[in-house]
Scaffold this motif. Structure first.
Motif, PDB file in Angstrom:
ATOM      1  N   GLY A  44     -57.721  22.246 -10.069  1.00 52.04           N
ATOM      2  CA  GLY A  44     -57.417  21.492 -11.280  1.00 52.04           C
ATOM      3  C   GLY A  44     -56.343  22.108 -12.145  1.00 52.04           C
ATOM      4  N   ASP A 102     -55.502  12.324  -8.913  1.00 52.74           N
ATOM      5  CA  ASP A 102     -55.823  11.949  -7.535  1.00 52.74           C
ATOM      6  C   ASP A 102     -55.405  13.038  -6.557  1.00 52.74           C
ATOM      7  N   GLU A 105     -58.020  15.685  -6.518  1.00 47.43           N
ATOM      8  CA  GLU A 105     -59.166  15.263  -5.707  1.00 47.43           C
ATOM      9  C   GLU A 105     -58.875  15.456  -4.216  1.00 47.43           C
ATOM     10  N   GLU A 106     -57.692  15.068  -3.800  1.00 49.85           N
ATOM     11  CA  GLU A 106     -57.323  15.191  -2.392  1.00 49.85           C
ATOM     12  C   GLU A 106     -57.283  16.647  -1.961  1.00 49.85           C
ATOM     13  N   ARG A 110     -62.125  15.967  -1.986  1.00 51.57           N
ATOM     14  CA  ARG A 110     -62.981  14.892  -2.505  1.00 51.57           C
ATOM     15  C   ARG A 110     -62.302  13.538  -2.279  1.00 51.57           C
ATOM     16  N   THR A 112     -60.283  10.225  -2.663  1.00 48.23           N
ATOM     17  CA  THR A 112     -59.220   9.799  -3.561  1.00 48.23           C
ATOM     18  C   THR A 112     -59.513   8.397  -4.076  1.00 48.23           C
ATOM     19  N   ARG A 116     -61.944   5.615  -2.438  1.00 50.57           N
ATOM     20  CA  ARG A 116     -63.055   5.006  -3.183  1.00 50.57           C
ATOM     21  C   ARG A 116     -62.921   3.488  -3.212  1.00 50.57           C
TER      22      ARG A 116
END
Length: 379
Positions: A44, A102, A105-106, A110, A112, A116
């Motif tokens: 992050g 995003d 997340e990738e 997790r 994207t 989702r």
């Protein structure tokens, strides 16, 4: 805006993966902008002149300290109608922030926004209720606006099947498109059905083609660092025994060499007298120095990989105690690092090295293990 990479940073010894793109950053105390790298990491963190996070990036965008398009370029004209447009929505600070989120997340492994949305399509196809259509609408709108036309990977229909599905029957798509009918909804559902069937068919075919792929993650990578021992090598050399400069005599190509490095450089030279000089060098480092300064065989670049493979096989078959150290690395990737040898043979920090020594060590390890396996005789 294209993302590039991979890149990384190290935190408490852990490698944190990342990616980067270009943005425009404003000079302090002026209204001029310059191109800057914006780096995004799996944990992050966001770097652009300073290390921050998503909230910090949002503040920088809101304050105009970062621009996502060239401030000197006039804004593009938006199409008169959404349905007829073949381009995505405009890249705005808000949509860019969503894209950065995003990417995080990738990088973190997790789902994207696109993934989702795909899951929401599957739920709606299975249970086509208004509640699930509402969830699908939310998932679609969570995709950064300037990237929505790419979410299905279909450059002919783009994201139109989704937009049709999310429009109520009797209403025009995007306000200026065709009026949606029940048949159009069914056509969109059939589109996703056929797409899912094609994906599932390819997945099944690939499972057959790749039947020998590992089913579980391997061990963490083993890094063979280049190490010097000014007070002599320790009684237990550890992984340093796998290095090419480790003093383990090898018999190969009709001669005996004090180390793999001696053999490699001795066999690389054109003249026999130079070969003997390199072979008899007091240390592997001196063998490297002498061999690299001598005239090279004309065919060396074509045969050097085979020579190194032969020397490594000789080392580990002629020294069983070293073979046990190599086998002790399991199925781990072997990164052969350092700075003395060519990037052709070693791994490098920027991934520019070809790491052939590491790869050959993995090959010899597999050959040693295969030699201990009982195979059918065919009788």
């Amino acid at each position: 805006m294209g993302w590039r990479g991979p890149t990384y940073r190290t935190v408490d010894g852990e490698r944190i993966g990342g990616t980067w793109c270009h943005v425009w950053r404003r000079h302090r105390g002026s209204d001029e902008y310059f191109v800057e790298d914006l780096v995004v990491f799996a944990d992050g963190a966001v770097g652009c002149g300073e290390l921050t996070d998503l909230a910090g990036l949002e503040r920088m965008l809101a304050a105009g300290r970062i621009a996502v398009t060239d401030p000197a370029t006039p804004p593009r004209e938006e199409p008169a109608g959404r349905w007829a447009s073949r381009s995505g929505g405009p890249l705005t600070p808000e949509s860019f922030l969503a894209e950065v989120a995003d990417r995080i997340e990738e990088l973190a492994g997790r789902p994207t926004a696109v993934q989702r949305c795909r899951e929401a399509v599957g739920r709606f196809r299975k249970t086509p209720t208004e509640a699930n259509r509402g969830r699908l609408r939310e998932a679609y709108l969570a995709i950064p606006a300037h990237l929505r036309i790419f979410c299905l990977g279909d450059m002919d229909r783009q994201d139109r099947p989704l937009r049709i599905l999310l429009t109520d029957i009797g209403e025009p798509v995007d306000g200026d498109g065709p009026v949606v009918t029940a048949e159009m909804h069914q056509d969109a559902l059939d589109y996703f059905k056929h797409e899912d069937e094609a994906v599932e068919g390819e997945r099944a075919a690939q499972a057959v083609r790749h039947a020998d792929d590992p089913t579980a993650p391997g061990r963490p990578a083993v890094v063979l660092h280049e190490t010097y021992f000014p007070n002599g090598r320790p009684a237990d050399p550890g992984l340093s025994a796998l290095r090419n400069d480790f003093p383990a005599p090898v018999r190969w190509a009709g001669d005996i060499y004090p180390s793999v490095l001696h053999g490699y450089w001795a066999l690389s030279v054109a003249e026999e007298a130079d070969r003997v000089t390199v072979r008899d060098a007091p240390t592997p480092r001196e063998a490297h120095e002498l061999g690299s300064r001598a005239a090279r065989r004309d065919d060396w670049t074509a045969v050097r990989l085979g020579v190194m493979a032969g020397l490594l096989r000789a080392k580990f078959t002629q020294h069983p105690e070293l073979a046990e150290i190599l086998l002790g690395t399991g199925d781990a990737t072997i990164a052969y690092t350092g700075y003395s040898e060519s990037p052709y043979w070693r791994d490098t920090r920027d991934r520019g090295g070809r790491n052939w020594t590491g790869r050959l060590l993995e090959l010899v390890r597999a050959e040693l293990l295969a030699g201990r396996v009982s195979w059918p005789t065919g009788e």
